[in-house]
Design an enzyme around this catalytic site. Structure first.
Site, mmCIF file in Angstrom:
data_model
loop_
_atom_site.group_PDB
_atom_site.id
_atom_site.type_symbol
_atom_site.label_atom_id
_atom_site.label_comp_id
_atom_site.label_asym_id
_atom_site.label_seq_id
_atom_site.Cartn_x
_atom_site.Cartn_y
_atom_site.Cartn_z
ATOM 1 N N ASN A 36 0.793 -1.233 0.000
ATOM 2 C CA ASN A 36 0.000 0.000 0.000
ATOM 3 C C ASN A 36 0.824 1.282 0.000
ATOM 4 O O ASN A 36 0.386 2.302 -0.537
ATOM 5 C CB ASN A 36 -0.931 0.026 1.214
ATOM 6 C CG ASN A 36 -2.017 -1.028 1.130
ATOM 7 O OD1 ASN A 36 -2.444 -1.404 0.035
ATOM 8 N ND2 ASN A 36 -2.454 -1.524 2.273
ATOM 9 N N HIS A 66 -5.985 -3.646 -14.500
ATOM 10 C CA HIS A 66 -4.658 -3.138 -14.880
ATOM 11 C C HIS A 66 -4.662 -2.531 -16.284
ATOM 12 O O HIS A 66 -3.622 -2.372 -16.889
ATOM 13 C CB HIS A 66 -3.604 -4.253 -14.768
ATOM 14 C CG HIS A 66 -3.315 -4.636 -13.349
ATOM 15 N ND1 HIS A 66 -2.599 -5.751 -12.982
ATOM 16 C CD2 HIS A 66 -3.663 -4.037 -12.185
ATOM 17 C CE1 HIS A 66 -2.522 -5.819 -11.676
ATOM 18 N NE2 HIS A 66 -3.165 -4.800 -11.154
HETATM 19 C C1 HEM Z 1 -4.280 -10.379 -9.573
HETATM 20 C C2 HEM Z 1 -3.465 -9.956 -8.648
HETATM 21 C C3 HEM Z 1 -2.965 -8.532 -8.597
HETATM 22 C C4 HEM Z 1 -1.669 -8.156 -8.430
HETATM 23 C C5 HEM Z 1 -0.485 -9.073 -8.226
HETATM 24 C C6 HEM Z 1 -1.652 -6.710 -8.477
HETATM 25 C C7 HEM Z 1 -0.516 -5.931 -8.320
HETATM 26 C C8 HEM Z 1 -0.460 -4.579 -8.574
HETATM 27 C C9 HEM Z 1 0.741 -3.785 -8.506
HETATM 28 C C10 HEM Z 1 2.106 -4.289 -8.088
HETATM 29 C C11 HEM Z 1 0.414 -2.527 -8.893
HETATM 30 C C12 HEM Z 1 1.348 -1.339 -9.037
HETATM 31 C C13 HEM Z 1 1.572 -0.597 -7.747
HETATM 32 C C14 HEM Z 1 2.655 0.425 -7.966
HETATM 33 O O1 HEM Z 1 3.807 0.009 -8.155
HETATM 34 O O2 HEM Z 1 2.354 1.640 -7.954
HETATM 35 C C15 HEM Z 1 -0.985 -2.522 -9.202
HETATM 36 C C16 HEM Z 1 -1.675 -1.418 -9.650
HETATM 37 C C17 HEM Z 1 -3.038 -1.403 -9.849
HETATM 38 N N1 HEM Z 1 -3.903 -2.422 -9.570
HETATM 39 FE FE1 HEM Z 1 -3.415 -4.341 -9.180
HETATM 40 N N2 HEM Z 1 -2.920 -6.255 -8.690
HETATM 41 C C18 HEM Z 1 -3.763 -7.328 -8.763
HETATM 42 C C19 HEM Z 1 -5.124 -7.291 -8.899
HETATM 43 C C20 HEM Z 1 -5.862 -6.129 -8.983
HETATM 44 C C21 HEM Z 1 -7.293 -6.052 -8.844
HETATM 45 C C22 HEM Z 1 -8.195 -7.223 -8.507
HETATM 46 C C23 HEM Z 1 -7.633 -4.751 -9.036
HETATM 47 C C24 HEM Z 1 -8.986 -4.107 -8.972
HETATM 48 C C25 HEM Z 1 -10.091 -4.709 -9.369
HETATM 49 C C26 HEM Z 1 -6.417 -4.024 -9.310
HETATM 50 C C27 HEM Z 1 -6.339 -2.696 -9.648
HETATM 51 C C28 HEM Z 1 -5.166 -2.001 -9.856
HETATM 52 C C29 HEM Z 1 -5.122 -0.644 -10.380
HETATM 53 C C30 HEM Z 1 -6.304 0.172 -10.875
HETATM 54 C C31 HEM Z 1 -3.778 -0.269 -10.361
HETATM 55 C C32 HEM Z 1 -3.210 1.104 -10.745
HETATM 56 C C33 HEM Z 1 -3.251 1.964 -9.482
HETATM 57 C C34 HEM Z 1 -2.801 3.389 -9.644
HETATM 58 O O3 HEM Z 1 -2.519 3.850 -10.745
HETATM 59 O O4 HEM Z 1 -2.733 4.068 -8.619
HETATM 60 N N3 HEM Z 1 -5.356 -4.889 -9.226
HETATM 61 N N4 HEM Z 1 -1.496 -3.770 -8.981
#
Ligand code: HEM
Ligand code: NAG
Ligand code: NAG
Length: 331
Positions: A94, A195
């Protein structure tokens, strides 16, 4: 006799009503107590998302990170205190990447003015995430979001680390992480489509995707190498967009990126490593409207994970702190 029967009938009806109320959430839950709440939250989300689309991505991720840790109970919103110096929001999944907290604060302030002490922070997170998906999809994703979640009083950084999937997970680990929350393989694949918006810090993908061998597209990898230091660290950890094609559009482009090997995380690429999930990726990529319909259902399903009701929770006054006093007296 008739009066006694009547009292019995009333008691049974009340018990049934309580049972059904505690069993689940309802669409229009605040219809009588705070009829304008969904309108108020949407107006706040709109202001922030139109200024910075990335905040919309943050709000969508905020619901996921709330729901996977202690259930959808606003626990991710709690600030550190002397008594609880390491809440969820400070844990590595987070901090410092999670964003959108100021939108929840603004929405809560506006909602408290209209209906003090009535709407939980957990429900505001769910409404705001739904609204972010609505605006970023250019009004395509219309989701009826049920409500009635209560706010939790527990927030522990180590639980965030234990329950949120890291970006280096493989497909079996991803399936297991979602199954632990009552979400199936298809929910996992469909929710990963989020993503398609937002960003990632270089530290989230450089070590396992750029440093050693990976299936990542060569041209995409060199573009990422130009943006990212070889050894990203706090203070030197830039961000890149997740979806190069339509970075701010909440659409099914993510699945085309997966098929083209132009995705950032091992967890994204992993969806092609099992026949079952690879088939889902292709369906989401190629069948018009398929992903959008599936996403709506999976998003609501995620928003119901381990929801707190009755004495398990409270309606927080300030989303960043638990209410003073111990409302139920057994703490
Ligand atoms: C399947 C497993 C998932 C993994 C391993 C994962 C991992 C991550 C990681 C590492 C980031 C980047 C954080 C950063 O470096 O700033 C990210 C961004 C993001 N994730 Fe996931 N995520 C997963 C599932 C999800 C789910 C279920 C959602 C929502 C339904 C989601 C929505 C997002 C969004 C919208 C971002 C961009 C956030 C931003 O721009 O502030 N992710 N995720
Ligand atoms: C947080 O959870 C960990 C692991 O479950 C536990 O050891 C620790 O005592 C908890 N911290 C607090 C402040 O409750
Ligand atoms: C995923 O990782 C786990 C733990 O490292 C391992 O046991 C499992 O065999 C891996 N699964 C796949 C499909 O690579």
């Amino acid at each position: 006799m008739a009066a006694a029967l009547m009292r019995l009938a009333v008691a049974v009806t009340c018990a049934l009503m309580l049972a059904s109320a505690s069993q689940g959430l309802e669409v229009g839950y605040y219809k009588k107590t705070c009829p304008r709440v969904e309108h108020i939250v949407r107006a706040e989300v709109k202001k922030f998302v139109y200024k910075n689309a990335g905040i919309g991505a943050g709000l969508i991720r905020l619901l996921f990170h709330d729901c996977f840790v202690q259930g959808c109970d606003g626990s991710v919103l709690l600030d550190p205190t002397p008594a609880n110096p390491q809440p969820e929001k400070l844990s590595p999944p987070n901090f410092p990447s999670l964003r959108g907290f100021e939108v929840i604060d603004a929405a809560k302030d506006a909602v408290e003015k209209a209906c003090p002490g009535t709407v939980s922070c957990a429900d505001i997170v769910a409404f705001a995430a739904r609204d972010a998906a609505y605006f970023l999809s250019r009004f395509y994703l219309k989701i009826d979001m049920p409500a009635g979640r209560l706010d939790g009083r527990v927030s522990n950084a180590s639980e965030a680390l234990d329950n949120l999937p890291p970006p280096f997970f493989n497909v079996t680990e991803l399936v297991d992480t979602f199954a632990a929350k009552g979400l199936d393989t298809e929910d996992m694949v469909v929710l990963s489509g989020a993503h398609t918006v937002g960003r990632a810090h270089c530290s989230s993908f450089v070590p396992d995707r750029l440093a050693g061998p990976s299936d990542i597209d060569a041209g995409f990898a060199s573009a990422l190498r130009r943006r990212c230091p070889a050894d990203p660290a706090p203070g030197n950890d830039p961000t890149v967009n997740q979806d190069l094609v339509t970075p701010n559009a909440f659409d099914n482009q993510y699945y085309k990126d997966v098929l083209a090997h132009k995705v950032l995380f091992t967890s994204d690429a992993a969806l092609l490593t099992a026949p079952e999930t690879a088939k889902m990726v292709r369906d989401n990529a190629y069948i018009p409207g398929w992903w959008e319909d599936k996403f709506k259902a999976a998003f609501v399903k995620m928003s119901r994970v381990e929801v707190k009701t009755g004495k398990q929770g409270e309606i927080r006054k300030n989303c960043r702190v638990v209410n003073h006093g111990h409302p139920h007296g057994h703490y």
